[in-house]
Motif scaffolding. Structure first.
Motif, short mmCIF file in Angstrom:
data_model
loop_
_atom_site.label_atom_id
_atom_site.label_comp_id
_atom_site.label_asym_id
_atom_site.label_seq_id
_atom_site.Cartn_x
_atom_site.Cartn_y
_atom_site.Cartn_z
N GLY A 140 8.21 24.59 5.07
CA GLY A 140 9.32 23.89 4.44
C GLY A 140 9.66 22.63 5.20
N SER A 141 8.80 22.24 6.13
CA SER A 141 9.05 21.11 7.02
C SER A 141 8.82 19.78 6.32
N GLU A 142 9.73 18.88 6.56
CA GLU A 142 9.60 17.51 6.09
C GLU A 142 9.95 16.60 7.26
N GLN A 143 9.23 15.53 7.40
CA GLN A 143 9.57 14.58 8.42
C GLN A 143 9.15 13.18 8.01
N ALA A 144 9.90 12.22 8.48
CA ALA A 144 9.58 10.83 8.15
C ALA A 144 8.79 10.23 9.29
N ARG B 52 -3.47 23.01 -5.24
CA ARG B 52 -2.18 23.38 -4.64
C ARG B 52 -2.19 22.94 -3.18
N PRO B 53 -1.59 21.78 -2.90
CA PRO B 53 -1.58 21.29 -1.52
C PRO B 53 -0.66 22.11 -0.63
N ASP B 54 -1.11 22.31 0.59
CA ASP B 54 -0.27 22.93 1.63
C ASP B 54 0.33 21.85 2.52
N GLU B 55 -0.24 20.66 2.45
CA GLU B 55 0.22 19.55 3.27
C GLU B 55 0.08 18.25 2.48
N LEU B 56 1.13 17.44 2.51
CA LEU B 56 1.11 16.11 1.92
C LEU B 56 1.47 15.08 2.99
N LYS B 57 0.75 13.99 3.01
CA LYS B 57 1.08 12.86 3.89
C LYS B 57 1.14 11.63 2.99
N PHE B 58 2.30 11.01 2.93
CA PHE B 58 2.53 9.85 2.07
C PHE B 58 2.68 8.61 2.94
N THR B 59 1.76 7.67 2.79
CA THR B 59 1.87 6.39 3.47
C THR B 59 2.54 5.43 2.50
N ILE C 51 0.84 -1.20 0.00
CA ILE C 51 0.00 0.00 0.00
C ILE C 51 0.87 1.25 0.00
N ARG C 52 0.53 2.16 -0.91
CA ARG C 52 1.14 3.49 -0.99
C ARG C 52 0.04 4.47 -1.34
N GLY D 220 7.96 -0.20 5.35
CA GLY D 220 7.61 -0.72 6.66
C GLY D 220 6.16 -0.42 6.92
N PHE D 221 5.46 -1.31 7.58
CA PHE D 221 4.02 -1.15 7.77
C PHE D 221 3.70 0.18 8.45
N GLY D 222 2.82 0.96 7.82
CA GLY D 222 2.38 2.23 8.39
C GLY D 222 3.37 3.37 8.29
N LYS D 223 4.43 3.23 7.49
CA LYS D 223 5.44 4.29 7.36
C LYS D 223 4.82 5.52 6.70
N LYS D 224 5.01 6.68 7.32
CA LYS D 224 4.45 7.94 6.83
C LYS D 224 5.57 8.95 6.59
N LEU D 225 5.45 9.69 5.50
CA LEU D 225 6.32 10.83 5.20
C LEU D 225 5.43 12.06 5.10
N TYR D 226 5.86 13.19 5.68
CA TYR D 226 5.06 14.41 5.71
C TYR D 226 5.81 15.56 5.06
#
Length: 147
Positions: free
Chosen positions: A143-147, A119-126, A77-78, A131-137
């Motif tokens: 300008g924030s990015e986090q895994a 035009r997204p202001d926020e993206l959340k990528f599963t 799943i992605r 790895g199960f449930g891994k999220k990237l933001y």
């Protein structure tokens, strides 16, 4: 920037977006083929003005939506969830994006529907392949990015 690059690579391989708008307590969603612009982090779709979602959007509106594949296994799943703004393009801006859209989807040449920018202001990528449930933001304004 690596988080956005990873999200953008996956988005570029997909072609259908779902977006939802709200107005006066009513919600409505739509699906369409899209062109993605990784430099501006924006999606471009065609949609007639007389559709329910376009009527609810007006010239611009808050928007939320998803892009997802259709894997047969949970481990594969992605998908992306987003929120931001949708707006109807006009003039040269519309013509430029229509040319890009028609290049990717030649069948669209026969459609005269307006071009809309999501035009997204926020993206959340599963991404369960990491790895199960891994999220990237990714957040546009910080300008924030986090895994």
């Amino acid at each position: 920037m690596e988080t956005l690059a990873a999200i953008s690579r996956w988005i570029a391989k997909q072609h259908v977006i779902t977006w939802c708008v709200a107005r006066e307590g009513e919600l409505w969603c739509a699906n369409a083929f899209y062109v993605y612009d990784p430099q501006n982090v924006a999606f471009y779709v065609l949609s007639e003005d007389n559709t329910r979602h376009a009527q609810m959007t007006g010239l611009h509106a808050p928007v939320a939506g998803t892009i997802n594949g259709q894997p047969k296994t949970v481990a594969l799943i992605r998908g992306v969830q987003f929120k931001g703004e949708i707006r109807r393009l006009e003039g040269k801006e519309s013509e430029m994006m229509r040319a890009r859209y028609n290049h990717r989807f030649p069948v669209a040449r026969v459609v005269s529907a307006p071009v809309w920018e999501i035009r997204p202001d926020e993206l959340k990528f599963t991404d369960n392949t990491l790895g199960f449930g891994k999220k990237l933001y990714w957040l546009r304004n910080s300008g924030s990015e986090q895994a």
